[in-house]
Design a protein around this motif. Structure first.
Motif, PDB file in Angstrom:
ATOM      1  N   MET A   1       0.846  -1.175   0.000  1.00 42.29           N
ATOM      2  CA  MET A   1       0.000   0.000   0.000  1.00 42.29           C
ATOM      3  C   MET A   1       0.898   1.247   0.000  1.00 42.29           C
ATOM      4  N   ALA A   2       0.560   2.202  -0.801  1.00 48.01           N
ATOM      5  CA  ALA A   2       1.347   3.429  -0.903  1.00 48.01           C
ATOM      6  C   ALA A   2       1.081   4.333   0.297  1.00 48.01           C
ATOM      7  N   VAL A   3       2.127   4.989   0.743  1.00 50.67           N
ATOM      8  CA  VAL A   3       1.999   5.941   1.840  1.00 50.67           C
ATOM      9  C   VAL A   3       1.613   7.290   1.245  1.00 50.67           C
ATOM     10  N   ILE A   4       0.567   7.905   1.797  1.00 53.46           N
ATOM     11  CA  ILE A   4       0.136   9.204   1.298  1.00 53.46           C
ATOM     12  C   ILE A   4       0.287  10.243   2.393  1.00 53.46           C
ATOM     13  N   SER A   5       0.369  11.484   1.989  1.00 53.01           N
ATOM     14  CA  SER A   5       0.574  12.559   2.955  1.00 53.01           C
ATOM     15  C   SER A   5      -0.683  12.762   3.804  1.00 53.01           C
ATOM     16  N   HIS A   6      -0.466  13.349   4.950  1.00 55.68           N
ATOM     17  CA  HIS A   6      -1.554  13.646   5.877  1.00 55.68           C
ATOM     18  C   HIS A   6      -2.594  14.549   5.216  1.00 55.68           C
ATOM     19  N   GLU A   7      -2.135  15.554   4.503  1.00 53.20           N
ATOM     20  CA  GLU A   7      -3.038  16.503   3.856  1.00 53.20           C
ATOM     21  C   GLU A   7      -3.863  15.838   2.763  1.00 53.20           C
TER      22      GLU A   7
ATOM     23  N   LEU B   1      -6.179   7.369   8.707  1.00 53.45           N
ATOM     24  CA  LEU B   1      -5.835   8.628   9.364  1.00 53.45           C
ATOM     25  C   LEU B   1      -5.435   8.381  10.820  1.00 53.45           C
ATOM     26  N   LEU B   2      -6.196   7.562  11.506  1.00 52.38           N
ATOM     27  CA  LEU B   2      -5.860   7.246  12.899  1.00 52.38           C
ATOM     28  C   LEU B   2      -4.497   6.571  12.984  1.00 52.38           C
ATOM     29  N   SER B   3      -4.245   5.662  12.088  1.00 52.32           N
ATOM     30  CA  SER B   3      -2.952   4.978  12.066  1.00 52.32           C
ATOM     31  C   SER B   3      -1.832   5.965  11.744  1.00 52.32           C
ATOM     32  N   HIS B   4      -2.090   6.836  10.798  1.00 55.36           N
ATOM     33  CA  HIS B   4      -1.109   7.851  10.403  1.00 55.36           C
ATOM     34  C   HIS B   4      -0.799   8.770  11.584  1.00 55.36           C
ATOM     35  N   ASN B   5      -1.836   9.206  12.297  1.00 55.85           N
ATOM     36  CA  ASN B   5      -1.639  10.084  13.456  1.00 55.85           C
ATOM     37  C   ASN B   5      -0.867   9.368  14.557  1.00 55.85           C
ATOM     38  N   TYR B   6      -1.169   8.079  14.755  1.00 60.61           N
ATOM     39  CA  TYR B   6      -0.463   7.315  15.776  1.00 60.61           C
ATOM     40  C   TYR B   6       1.010   7.186  15.412  1.00 60.61           C
TER      41      TYR B   6
END
Length: 58
Positions: free
Chosen positions: A1-7, A48-53
């Protein structure tokens, strides 16, 4: 899976939420299209939750 920016993730969530609301108003809340959009939104919100964590841990 590709990593995407928070924005970019926030933008995808906003668009998917708008799509889900539109589908719900057009087809009803229990239509398969609305439910599918809701499931896609859930996936984005979980990302998003995973990204924030991950950002907190780093």
């Amino acid at each position: 899976m590709a990593v995407i920016s928070h924005e970019k993730l926030l933008l995808q969530i906003k668009k998917k939420r708008e799509e889900m609301i539109f589908l719900g108003m057009k087809n009803g809340l229990t239509s398969s299209a609305t439910v599918y959009a809701s499931q896609q939104l859930d996936i984005l919100l979980n990302q998003l939750l995973s990204h924030n964590y991950t950002r907190r841990v780093d």
